[in-house]
Write a protein that holds these residues in place. Structure first.
Motif, PDB file in Angstrom:
ATOM      1  N   GLU A  71      86.897  84.602 -19.121  1.00 28.39           N
ATOM      2  CA  GLU A  71      86.380  85.428 -19.482  1.00 28.39           C
ATOM      3  C   GLU A  71      85.129  85.087 -18.898  1.00 28.39           C
ATOM      4  O   GLU A  71      84.277  84.356 -18.988  1.00 28.39           O
ATOM      5  CB  GLU A  71      86.584  85.733 -20.578  1.00 28.39           C
ATOM      6  CG  GLU A  71      85.995  84.949 -21.827  1.00 28.39           C
ATOM      7  CD  GLU A  71      85.713  85.369 -23.372  1.00 28.39           C
ATOM      8  OE1 GLU A  71      86.537  86.327 -23.684  1.00 28.39           O
ATOM      9  OE2 GLU A  71      84.676  85.996 -23.765  1.00 28.39           O
ATOM     10  N   TYR A  72      84.596  86.476 -18.364  1.00 36.03           N
ATOM     11  CA  TYR A  72      82.982  86.609 -18.545  1.00 36.03           C
ATOM     12  C   TYR A  72      82.698  87.956 -18.976  1.00 36.03           C
ATOM     13  O   TYR A  72      82.975  88.913 -18.547  1.00 36.03           O
ATOM     14  CB  TYR A  72      82.987  86.486 -16.667  1.00 36.03           C
ATOM     15  CG  TYR A  72      81.311  87.203 -16.522  1.00 36.03           C
ATOM     16  CD1 TYR A  72      81.457  85.151 -15.864  1.00 36.03           C
ATOM     17  CD2 TYR A  72      80.854  87.416 -16.247  1.00 36.03           C
ATOM     18  CE1 TYR A  72      80.180  85.554 -14.984  1.00 36.03           C
ATOM     19  CE2 TYR A  72      79.315  87.542 -15.383  1.00 36.03           C
ATOM     20  CZ  TYR A  72      79.068  85.904 -14.971  1.00 36.03           C
ATOM     21  OH  TYR A  72      77.563  85.818 -14.669  1.00 36.03           O
ATOM     22  N   ALA A  73      81.827  87.836 -19.665  1.00 39.29           N
ATOM     23  CA  ALA A  73      81.463  88.907 -20.805  1.00 39.29           C
ATOM     24  C   ALA A  73      79.846  89.346 -19.720  1.00 39.29           C
ATOM     25  O   ALA A  73      79.127  88.382 -19.930  1.00 39.29           O
ATOM     26  CB  ALA A  73      81.287  89.216 -22.146  1.00 39.29           C
ATOM     27  N   TYR A  74      79.877  90.437 -19.663  1.00 39.15           N
ATOM     28  CA  TYR A  74      78.423  91.444 -18.048  1.00 39.15           C
ATOM     29  C   TYR A  74      78.053  91.839 -19.629  1.00 39.15           C
ATOM     30  O   TYR A  74      78.802  93.125 -18.984  1.00 39.15           O
ATOM     31  CB  TYR A  74      79.052  90.756 -17.129  1.00 39.15           C
ATOM     32  CG  TYR A  74      78.057  91.814 -16.563  1.00 39.15           C
ATOM     33  CD1 TYR A  74      76.645  92.188 -16.834  1.00 39.15           C
ATOM     34  CD2 TYR A  74      78.070  91.862 -14.468  1.00 39.15           C
ATOM     35  CE1 TYR A  74      75.360  92.052 -15.481  1.00 39.15           C
ATOM     36  CE2 TYR A  74      77.530  91.128 -13.726  1.00 39.15           C
ATOM     37  CZ  TYR A  74      75.385  92.430 -14.043  1.00 39.15           C
ATOM     38  OH  TYR A  74      75.359  92.096 -13.549  1.00 39.15           O
ATOM     39  N   LEU A  75      77.612  91.826 -20.151  1.00 35.13           N
ATOM     40  CA  LEU A  75      77.045  92.570 -21.374  1.00 35.13           C
ATOM     41  C   LEU A  75      75.477  94.001 -21.609  1.00 35.13           C
ATOM     42  O   LEU A  75      75.639  94.224 -21.935  1.00 35.13           O
ATOM     43  CB  LEU A  75      76.711  91.765 -23.332  1.00 35.13           C
ATOM     44  CG  LEU A  75      77.595  90.742 -23.084  1.00 35.13           C
ATOM     45  CD1 LEU A  75      77.435  90.142 -24.819  1.00 35.13           C
ATOM     46  CD2 LEU A  75      79.725  91.685 -23.102  1.00 35.13           C
ATOM     47  N   GLY A  76      74.890  93.377 -20.079  1.00 35.24           N
ATOM     48  CA  GLY A  76      73.225  93.569 -19.836  1.00 35.24           C
ATOM     49  C   GLY A  76      73.725  94.625 -18.638  1.00 35.24           C
ATOM     50  O   GLY A  76      74.520  94.574 -18.492  1.00 35.24           O
ATOM     51  N   LYS A  77      72.474  94.999 -18.299  1.00 30.89           N
ATOM     52  CA  LYS A  77      72.091  95.894 -16.956  1.00 30.89           C
ATOM     53  C   LYS A  77      72.395  94.750 -16.036  1.00 30.89           C
ATOM     54  O   LYS A  77      71.494  93.555 -16.291  1.00 30.89           O
ATOM     55  CB  LYS A  77      71.467  96.341 -17.508  1.00 30.89           C
ATOM     56  CG  LYS A  77      71.730  97.966 -18.569  1.00 30.89           C
ATOM     57  CD  LYS A  77      70.070  98.659 -18.076  1.00 30.89           C
ATOM     58  CE  LYS A  77      70.289  99.940 -19.510  1.00 30.89           C
ATOM     59  NZ  LYS A  77      69.600 101.301 -20.043  1.00 30.89           N
ATOM     60  N   PRO A  78      72.833  95.137 -14.852  1.00 32.78           N
ATOM     61  CA  PRO A  78      72.086  94.048 -13.550  1.00 32.78           C
ATOM     62  C   PRO A  78      70.879  93.390 -13.686  1.00 32.78           C
ATOM     63  O   PRO A  78      70.415  95.099 -13.704  1.00 32.78           O
ATOM     64  CB  PRO A  78      72.629  94.761 -13.480  1.00 32.78           C
ATOM     65  CG  PRO A  78      73.908  96.051 -13.023  1.00 32.78           C
ATOM     66  CD  PRO A  78      73.359  96.805 -14.754  1.00 32.78           C
ATOM     67  N   ASP A  79      70.278  92.541 -13.580  1.00 30.34           N
ATOM     68  CA  ASP A  79      68.975  92.564 -13.001  1.00 30.34           C
ATOM     69  C   ASP A  79      68.359  91.323 -12.430  1.00 30.34           C
ATOM     70  O   ASP A  79      69.748  90.266 -12.466  1.00 30.34           O
ATOM     71  CB  ASP A  79      68.482  92.032 -14.702  1.00 30.34           C
ATOM     72  CG  ASP A  79      66.737  91.480 -14.939  1.00 30.34           C
ATOM     73  OD1 ASP A  79      66.336  90.955 -13.843  1.00 30.34           O
ATOM     74  OD2 ASP A  79      66.492  93.050 -15.484  1.00 30.34           O
ATOM     75  N   PRO A  80      68.194  91.288 -11.328  1.00 39.77           N
ATOM     76  CA  PRO A  80      68.352  89.382 -10.351  1.00 39.77           C
ATOM     77  C   PRO A  80      67.651  88.630 -10.890  1.00 39.77           C
ATOM     78  O   PRO A  80      68.140  87.486 -10.256  1.00 39.77           O
ATOM     79  CB  PRO A  80      66.962  90.162  -9.382  1.00 39.77           C
ATOM     80  CG  PRO A  80      66.227  91.502 -10.138  1.00 39.77           C
ATOM     81  CD  PRO A  80      67.055  92.303 -11.015  1.00 39.77           C
ATOM     82  N   GLY A  81      67.041  88.690 -12.012  1.00 39.03           N
ATOM     83  CA  GLY A  81      66.550  87.730 -12.770  1.00 39.03           C
ATOM     84  C   GLY A  81      67.135  87.580 -14.093  1.00 39.03           C
ATOM     85  O   GLY A  81      66.980  86.223 -14.394  1.00 39.03           O
ATOM     86  N   ALA A  82      68.485  87.641 -14.175  1.00 41.48           N
ATOM     87  CA  ALA A  82      69.501  87.128 -15.934  1.00 41.48           C
ATOM     88  C   ALA A  82      70.657  86.235 -15.062  1.00 41.48           C
ATOM     89  O   ALA A  82      71.664  85.553 -15.641  1.00 41.48           O
ATOM     90  CB  ALA A  82      70.218  88.150 -15.258  1.00 41.48           C
ATOM     91  N   HIS A  83      70.348  85.839 -13.560  1.00 41.43           N
ATOM     92  CA  HIS A  83      71.029  84.423 -13.593  1.00 41.43           C
ATOM     93  C   HIS A  83      72.466  84.887 -13.101  1.00 41.43           C
ATOM     94  O   HIS A  83      73.323  84.070 -13.278  1.00 41.43           O
ATOM     95  CB  HIS A  83      71.197  82.773 -14.488  1.00 41.43           C
ATOM     96  CG  HIS A  83      69.596  82.657 -14.816  1.00 41.43           C
ATOM     97  ND1 HIS A  83      69.223  82.250 -14.105  1.00 41.43           N
ATOM     98  CD2 HIS A  83      69.025  82.780 -16.015  1.00 41.43           C
ATOM     99  CE1 HIS A  83      67.420  81.930 -14.255  1.00 41.43           C
ATOM    100  NE2 HIS A  83      67.803  82.524 -15.782  1.00 41.43           N
ATOM    101  N   ILE A  84      73.099  85.223 -12.801  1.00 40.61           N
ATOM    102  CA  ILE A  84      74.808  85.640 -12.357  1.00 40.61           C
ATOM    103  C   ILE A  84      75.348  85.427 -10.928  1.00 40.61           C
ATOM    104  O   ILE A  84      73.794  85.442 -10.499  1.00 40.61           O
ATOM    105  CB  ILE A  84      74.255  87.874 -12.238  1.00 40.61           C
ATOM    106  CG1 ILE A  84      74.248  88.754 -13.259  1.00 40.61           C
ATOM    107  CG2 ILE A  84      75.556  88.131 -11.707  1.00 40.61           C
ATOM    108  CD1 ILE A  84      74.998  88.060 -14.222  1.00 40.61           C
TER     109      ILE A  84
END
Length: 364
Positions: free
Chosen positions: A351-364
């Motif tokens: 599973e991939y729980a993407y909980l926060g808003k997109p952010d270039p610093g978030a290591h996505i």
């Protein structure tokens, strides 16, 4: 504010946790029924006939975590061999339930029970509304926790979220659906989590999964903390030997991650299509794990269609949660401290729980 894995000698001492062995008391209830606190004993399995099961026992309803009293509940979701889903929720009063607080998993929630000790578990969910199970879990690996199993949040460790797992089990018994008790045999996973607040407020995202190959059992819970905790990377990773059931490798926190991203059209976000981890330890041992998803099993937008009041609660903590579940192919290469390397491949559901808003610093 900081986020950290509690894995230092002082952490083990303060918490009374044995750094060398998981002990039976750790599987008992760990949290009081205080506002924000909760825990879950989770069991899933995949069976030879193509059916699947997911069962969770919680002393508090997630919708009532702000209260100071227990609201015990059990959820069950079964997938039949032809892909149909059967599910149910059972809700009980605090007076109808007992959550053991001393040794092992000892849960009696009304008609439903879960009892076990890291070696075996017996799960009974009564088919009150036609959906139930009687399952026996027999551990094929040792229990695994990364450090103390606790991720702490805040400059003084004010909040926490955890995981303690038995990653691989032989599972036998019956699934009840469509008026029939079906005999099943397969493999399954169990974990126990406890927390002081909703994890959505703590993390930006995580990748969670396990993979069974012919040689190894792979456990991964790759957490990235929320923005206010600096998007801290907090991986839990273990590699266990299928022959002995013992732990071969536990990350010391040093790793690299290379990804290629793919746009998910329904959620309008980029998710990793390929994830390539390399974990390295000070003694020279390393694990190379490459994951490529083949199929999307579940797509869940947990934000867009919420009422305005619920959106405001998420907005206040910088959350915009979405959830993906994938079927993937994986390759794992283990190099021990002597330099001997072995490679193994297997299927994986993660599973991939993407909980926060997109952010270039978030290591996505």
């Amino acid at each position: 504010m900081q986020a950290r894995l509690m894995d230092q000698p002082a952490d083990f001492k303060r918490l009374g946790i044995n750094p060398d062995q998981v002990e039976p008391w750790e599987e008992a209830r760990r949290e009081p029924p205080a506002p924000g606190h909760n825990e879950v004993w989770y069991f899933d399995a995949t069976f030879a006939d193509g059916s699947k099961s997911v069962v969770g026992f919680r002393p508090k309803d997630p919708a009532k975590m702000a209260t100071a009293t227990d609201s015990p509940n059990v959820n069950i979701m079964l997938t039949t061999p032809n892909g149909a889903t059967r599910s149910d929720f059972h809700y009980f009063t605090a007076a109808e339930a007992t959550t053991g607080t001393t040794v092992g998993c000892d849960l009696q929630y009304g008609t439903d029970t879960a009892k076990g000790d890291f070696k075996t578990y017996d799960i009974h969910v009564a088919p009150t509304n036609g959906v139930g199970c009687d399952l026996h879990y027999e551990a094929l690996t040792a229990p695994f926790r990364q450090g103390t199993g606790i991720v702490a949040f805040g400059d003084h460790d004010e909040d926490h979220h955890t995981d303690l797992a038995v990653p691989k089990n032989k599972v036998t018994g019956t699934l009840t659906y469509d008026g029939v008790a079906h005999q099943v045999t397969g493999l399954g996973y169990h974990d126990h989590q406890w927390m002081t607040t909703n994890p959505i407020s703590l993390y930006h995202h995580w990748l969670w999964g396990r993979m069974y190959t012919n040689r190894y059992t792979v456990y991964i819970y790759d957490f990235v903390a929320a923005q206010r905790y600096g998007f801290a990377q907090l991986p839990m990773f273990g590699l266990l030997d299928n022959e002995t059931g013992n732990l071969l490798f536990e990350t010391e926190g040093q790793f690299t991650l290379a990804k290629t991203l793919s746009r998910q059209p329904q959620l309008k976000r980029d998710f990793p299509k390929n994830s390539h981890y390399v974990f390295t330890n000070a003694d020279g041992a390393s694990v190379d794990l490459a994951i490529t998803w083949q199929d999307e099993l579940e797509v869940r937008d947990m934000y867009t269609n919420l009422p305005a009041s619920a959106k405001q609660q998420f907005d206040a903590i910088g959350a915009q949660p979405a959830y993906m579940r994938y079927y993937a192919k994986g390759t794992v290469s283990y190099t021990d401290a002597t330099g001997r390397q072995t490679t193994s491949r297997g299927d994986m559901i993660y599973e991939y729980a993407y909980l926060g808003k997109p952010d270039p610093g978030a290591h996505i």
